[in-house]
Design a protein around this motif. Structure first.
Motif, mmCIF file in Angstrom:
data_model
loop_
_atom_site.group_PDB
_atom_site.id
_atom_site.type_symbol
_atom_site.label_atom_id
_atom_site.label_comp_id
_atom_site.label_asym_id
_atom_site.label_seq_id
_atom_site.Cartn_x
_atom_site.Cartn_y
_atom_site.Cartn_z
ATOM 1 N N ASP A 580 0.833 -1.212 0.000
ATOM 2 C CA ASP A 580 0.000 0.000 0.000
ATOM 3 C C ASP A 580 0.866 1.260 0.000
ATOM 4 O OD1 ASP A 580 -2.287 1.497 0.134
ATOM 5 O OD2 ASP A 580 -2.914 0.802 2.117
ATOM 6 N N ASP A 581 0.256 2.366 -0.387
ATOM 7 C CA ASP A 581 0.899 3.692 -0.360
ATOM 8 C C ASP A 581 2.256 3.675 -1.057
ATOM 9 O OD1 ASP A 581 -1.315 4.203 1.124
ATOM 10 O OD2 ASP A 581 -0.286 4.405 3.038
ATOM 11 N N GLU A 637 -5.129 4.382 -6.202
ATOM 12 C CA GLU A 637 -6.185 4.792 -5.261
ATOM 13 C C GLU A 637 -6.305 6.310 -5.291
ATOM 14 O OE1 GLU A 637 -5.020 3.354 -1.415
ATOM 15 O OE2 GLU A 637 -3.425 4.819 -1.222
HETATM 16 MG MG MG Z 1 -3.117 3.699 0.434
#
Ligand code: MG
Ligand code: C2E
Ligand code: MG
Length: 684
Positions: A580-581, A637
């Motif tokens: 993620d990220d 995202e």
């Molecule tokens: Mg994220």
């Protein structure tokens, strides 16, 4: 350090009360002095008197004034001699000699005339008080014979009366002049000055007795006087040393703490009197990359850099500001009078500008820039520890944002008492849900869409917590606080249970979507998440490929080895892992290749800007290309609009998630949302 000019001046708002007091003291002193001065014995005074008078004047020509203190109480050795004169010849001669000594001292020390007159007034009152005691004890005239124990005791009481009146008026005068409560100052006088003045005053009867034997003995008093003077000086020097940083000569941490406490007392007192802008600022500075200087060039060079930084700080701030070295490469500035955070920020800007220019050592330019955190009293804290902590939080905030200056913001403070209280409430909710069985925790789910077809291929489970009093709490904030505590474990287990149960419910309703769960650093340090997932999957009969775990790039980088064991366990279980990220955590590209990853999620900070910022667009495109080449699925995202979708499609991004498609929603709403969903791009 305060200049003499400043010490002589009276703040404008205090002139009237101060000069009223001064006039009172001078007037009372003059009234008391008139009678004994009229009765001055003049030429009948003996040789020993003139010796004492000369020594008194000489002794005060250079009194010892402790350095650095604002409300200083200097040591005047003359009092030993003038008190002896009081004992032997009465208050008239004592006051006259003291007046001469004060005048000489005031000229030497460049005191304002009013100050000299005021001091004479104080001495006059003190001598008058002592004389009253002596008269009451029948020591007028003073006996030539040996003193009895009772008479010696009376002399001690007279000395105490002298001290009380003298320091009583000093305390009142300082308080009227600078504000603040009087008792701490008088107590300090009692503790420190009483010893010095006790020694000086109680030497007087001995001196009188010696003088009665022979005037030749009088000059010998110079030696004990000098010893008292040295003692006062050494004590003060030692105290000053304990409050100084030996390398830079700046004040040190204990000195800062004392100065902040002092300022708090003064400002609280001013505020109580209704004065406006009773604020002061604390700046905390930490040099960037100073460790590199030390490591590469040695500690000697590092020390020279620190000395230079100290010098620059001193020139960058005002004369009333206190510059402090806290230790290592940490400095602080205490700005005693401010109107608010804007002024504190401006001062911090000045400090940052002073450090902008590299330090040149042996021709080598060294970067000394730093991050400055600003906290303001009383806005950010009204206790020393709180204010220092707020400045520290702001400093780390500045470092994280790579900004030179940051003013304290509650949002950046993960360990403020309020946040910690929030955490305690979360723990209580999780451990003991309310009467209706609800703990306020609920999962929301945000759809993820295949970019090329518009088909929904997954959802991300996102935490929502409704605090019983405060209402909705931001999950990102909550996780940051909880992450480093044991509450995180409880929360994650709660999330795992909820999500697997939801996936089972959807399956029963005919909806099969891959659901991602976010886990934090701490969860990855034990195998518990993998075990709990395995248990719950078995319990609800959910196939593992319907679950995915998202770990942040930051968590992976913090401790890759420990995280790896958990990742391997999840991999064995058949649960996929998403990074993620991505793009925010400086992970090595090696990790993308070596770790059992199925997916990379491009951080939303890049995706949000990609429609109008070519740099963000370039970053997203390269991540898509790189991860794609390694066989990983790429999810973008934070997709908020159609242009972003088009660009992602053009870049070859696989999956998109964002408000453009749907906001996160409760689990039972997803089924109806799916039923009404019209794919974008529309099927051709
Ligand atoms: Mg994220
Ligand atoms: P994340 O995992 O990167 O989650 C994506 C965040 O982006 C979510 O914020 C989501 O609501 C938000 N978002 C989605 N689409 C858009 C969009 O189009 N525009 C914008 N501006 N934002 C969008 P949320 O729900 O506030 O969660 C924030 C972070 O909190 C998450 O970031 C995740 O790191 C953490 N978090 C959330 N739930 C959990 C959880 O159950 N466990 C753990 N450990 N962390 C969680
Ligand atoms: Mg996530």
């Amino acid at each position: 350090m305060e200049s003499e000019a400043l010490r002589n001046s009276i703040p404008p708002g205090r002139r009237l009360p101060f000069f009223t007091l001064a006039a009172g003291v001078i007037g009372a002193g003059a009234a008391v002095a008139v009678v004994p001065l009229v009765e001055l014995p003049g030429t009948q005074l003996p040789l020993e008197f003139w010796l004492m008078a000369a020594l008194a004047t000489f002794a005060d020509a250079r009194p010892f004034t402790p350095p650095g203190r604002r409300q200083t109480l200097a040591v005047f050795p003359s009092v030993c001699l003038t008190f002896a004169i009081l004992l032997a010849w009465g208050p008239g001669p004592a006051i006259a000699v003291q007046a001469v000594a004060v005048t000489v001292c005031s000229i030497r020390m460049h005191h304002a005339a009013w100050r000299a007159v005021f001091n004479v007034g104080q001495y006059t009152l003190a001598f008058a008080a002592a004389d009253l005691v002596l008269r009451a004890a029948g020591l007028r005239p003073y006996p030539d014979e040996l003193l009895s124990f009772g008479e010696v005791a009376a002399v001690v009481v007279a000395a105490a009366a002298w001290f009380t009146v003298k320091y009583g008026t000093v305390t009142v005068a300082l308080r009227v002049r600078f504000g603040g409560p009087w008792w701490p100052l008088f107590r300090r006088a009692l503790v420190w000055e009483s010893l010095t003045y006790g020694a000086l005053l109680l030497l007087s009867p001995v001196l009188v007795a010696a003088a009665a034997t022979s005037p030749a003995l009088v000059p010998l008093v110079v030696v004990p006087l000098y010893a008292v003077y040295r003692m006062a000086r050494l004590t003060e020097e030692q105290e000053a040393l304990a409050r100084r940083d030996p390398l830079t000569g700046l004040a040190n941490r204990p000195a800062l703490v004392a100065a902040i406490a002092d300022q708090m007392t003064v400002h609280a007192d001013r505020a109580a009197r209704g004065e406006p802008d009773c604020r002061f600022g604390l700046l905390l500075l930490d040099l960037d990359r100073f460790k590199n200087v030390n490591d590469a060039l040695g500690h000697e060079v590092g020390d020279r850099v620190l000395v230079e930084v100290g010098r620059r700080l001193r020139t960058a701030v005002g004369p009333a500001d206190l510059v402090v070295r806290l230790g290592g490469d940490e400095f602080a500035v205490l700005a005693p009078r401010l109107t608010g955070a804007a002024q504190a920020r401006a001062l911090a800007g000045q400090v940052a500008a002073a450090l902008a220019e590299p330090v040149r050592l042996d021709g080598l330019p060294l970067d000394v820039s730093g991050s400055i955190g600003v906290a303001v009293y009383p806005d950010h804290g009204s206790e020393v520890a709180t204010l220092v902590r707020c400045a520290d939080v702001a400093m780390y905030d500045a470092k994280h944002r790579a900004a030179p200056v940051a003013v304290y913001q509650f949002e950046s403070d993960h360990h403020s008492p309020q946040r910690l209280a929030l955490l305690a409430d979360l723990r209580t909710s999780l451990e003991a849900p309310g009467a209706d069985g609800s703990d306020g925790v609920a999962m929301h789910y945000q759809p993820q869409v295949e970019v090329s077809t518009g088909e929904v291929v997954g959802v991300e489970a996102l935490l929502r917590w409704r605090h019983p009093v405060r209402g909705a709490v931001s999950p990102a904030d909550l996780i940051k606080v909880a992450e480093h505590t044991a509450v995180m474990r409880l929360l994650t287990l709660r999330v795992v249970d909820d999500v697997v149960e939801q996936v089972a419910k959807w399956s029963a309703a005919g909806v099969q979507v891959r659901t991602s769960i976010n886990v934090s650093i701490r969860d990855l340090h034990t195998g518990e998440v993998a075990e709990r997932l395995a248990d719950q999957l078995r319990r609800y009969g959910v196939p593992p490929h319907l679950l995915q775990v998202e770990i942040t790039e930051g968590a992976l980088m913090a401790d890759p080895r420990r995280v790896l064991a958990t990742m391997a366990a999840l991999d064995r279980l058949g649960v996929a892992i998403s990074l993620d990220d991505f793009g925010t955590g400086y992970s090595s590209l090696q990790h993308l290749r070596r770790l059992p990853l199925a997916e990379v999620k491009v951080d939303r900070s890049f995706v949000l800007g990609m429609a109008h910022d070519p740099d963000d667009a370039a970053i997203v495109c390269s991540i898509v290309e790189l991860a794609g080449a390694l066989g990983l699925r790429v999810v973008a995202e934070g997709v908020e609009d159609e242009p972003t979708c088009r660009r992602l499609a053009a870049a070859g991004c696989h999956v998109a998630q964002g408000w453009f498609y749907a906001r996160p929603m409760p689990g039972d709403e997803l089924v109806s949302w799916l039923a009404n969903y019209r794919p974008w791009p529309p099927a051709r």
